[in-house]
Design an enzyme around this catalytic site. Structure first.
Site, short mmCIF file in Angstrom:
data_model
loop_
_atom_site.label_atom_id
_atom_site.label_comp_id
_atom_site.label_asym_id
_atom_site.label_seq_id
_atom_site.Cartn_x
_atom_site.Cartn_y
_atom_site.Cartn_z
CD GLU A 86 -2.96 -0.82 -0.16
OE1 GLU A 86 -2.95 0.29 -0.73
OE2 GLU A 86 -3.65 -1.78 -0.55
CG ASP A 133 -7.90 4.55 -4.62
OD1 ASP A 133 -9.14 4.50 -4.72
OD2 ASP A 133 -7.15 3.93 -5.40
CE1 TYR A 159 -6.69 3.05 -0.69
CE2 TYR A 159 -4.33 3.21 -0.28
CZ TYR A 159 -5.41 2.54 -0.82
OH TYR A 159 -5.23 1.35 -1.45
#
Length: 349
Positions: free
Chosen positions: A38, A139, A121
């Site tokens: 991520e 996102d 996020y």
DNA sequence: AAGACGGGGAT
DNA sequence: ATCCCAGTCTT
């Protein structure tokens, strides 16, 4: 025709289950692997991250290995991926995790959010994908999908729009498969609900719910604020050799490309005569000097317009560090901006 | 709220 | 040449 509503969950998960991209971090979604993926994926395309993820995992297989790694090691693993504060924050967070969380990522949205480099996020992505906690992960893909589903012309660059979208998802986030739902939304944005006015609505599992499609606005949504022009910086880049060694310089610890190594350079576009004069003033003893083909590099906010010289020196002046090509390749992280000049000695690197 | 912060692939 | 990406942090 509900726009962004819980009605999208069954068709979206059904579409996702029918086939999605095979990504390395999806195969074995441990918290550490989800976290690293991520962070790498922030403002970075999946295809770029593919080239880095396995190499990172081989070198730093767990949180403790990252916490104990030397800066040169994790910087080199990140070389060329950009936004280098991400990797510094990864290391800082790993140290915190070892000191305060027993070397584990906490299964808690707010605790994740408090770690360096983890924002709204990423906290949502890790919590939902790695731990099955029902929180949204909004996102750029999700904002675009939401704007089209709702036929909403609010600029998605508006921070309030992101907050509102996150809250709307949070209100009905299902307890069952929240991670897959978040990933399916992003997958839809990346493969069907494409940016730049090119959505493939004919293949979309949510077409029947999409107000943007219904109003024939899908390709003109979302709206975004206009971007600012870049400033241009002229540099004179020096590919310096002393014998077989290459002269490098380390950039300041803050600002653009912080802490990375670089080819030394002078401000402005200098002629050979101006360059000789400037370097003589610095005590550089030039043996040979050749002009290189100019190059440019575009960053988000700056453009470097570079001319260059290949220079052979008889001395090794400060503040340069002279390194062998193998050491450069193994240990020194350089940004991509100098690639055109480094290609001149490519066969030796 | 706005700006800094990389790099590359698609259009 | 422009867009924009599985965003975050600082000011």
């Amino acid at each position: 025709m509900n726009g962004l509503s819980p009605a999208l969950v069954p068709p979206l998960l059904g579409w996702y289950d029918q086939g999605h991209r095979d990504l390395p971090w999806r195969t074995l979604p441990t918290p550490y692997r989800v976290w690293i993926s991520e962070i790498m994926l922030q403002q970075t395309r999946v295809e770029a991250v593919r080239r880095y993820f396995d190499g990172w995992m081989d070198a730093l297989p767990d949180i403790r290995a990252l916490a104990e790694a030397e800066e040169s090691v994790y910087m080199k693993l990140w070389e060329g991926l950009g936004y280098y504060n991400r990797v510094r924050n990864l290391h800082r967070a790993a140290v915190v995790l070892c000191q305060e969380y027993g070397g584990q990522l906490p299964a808690d949205y707010d605790k994740l959010l408090s770690l360096p480099g983890i924002g709204e996020y990423t906290a949502g992505a890790i919590a939902s994908i790695a731990y099955g906690i029902p929180v949204p992960a909004v996102d750029g893909n999700v904002l675009r999908v939401a704007a089209r589903l709702d036929n909403d012309f609010t600029p998605i660059t508006d921070a309030r729009y992101k907050k509102q979208t996150r809250e709307r998802f949070a209100a009905w986030m299902p307890a069952d498969r929240p991670g897959d739902l978040n990933q399916a939304l992003m997958e839809l944005g990346a493969t069907i609900c494409l940016p730049n006015g090119a959505p493939r609505c004919g293949d979309c599992p949510l077409q029947h719910l999409c107000l943007g499609y219904h109003h024939k606005n899908a390709s003109s949504l979302p709206l975004r604020a206009a971007k600012k022009a870049r400033r241009i910086e002229n540099r004179t880049v020096l590919l310096v050799r002393c014998g077989t060694l290459v002269g490098l310089r380390q950039r300041p610890s803050a600002g653009l490309l912080a802490g990375l190594w670089e080819l030394p350079s002078l401000d402005g576009h200098l002629s050979p005569e101006e360059t000789r004069s400037a370097l003589a003033g610095l005590g550089w003893q030039l043996r040979r000097m050749l002009s290189l083909r100019p190059a440019r590099h575009i960053f988000t906010h700056v453009e470097w317009h570079m001319n260059g010289y290949y220079i052979e020196l008889d001395n090794q002046p400060e503040p340069l560090t002279f390194v062998s090509p193998p050491a450069l390749r193994a240990t020194y992280a350089l940004p991509s901006a100098f690639r055109a000049f480094l290609n001149v000695i490519e066969e030796e690197l």
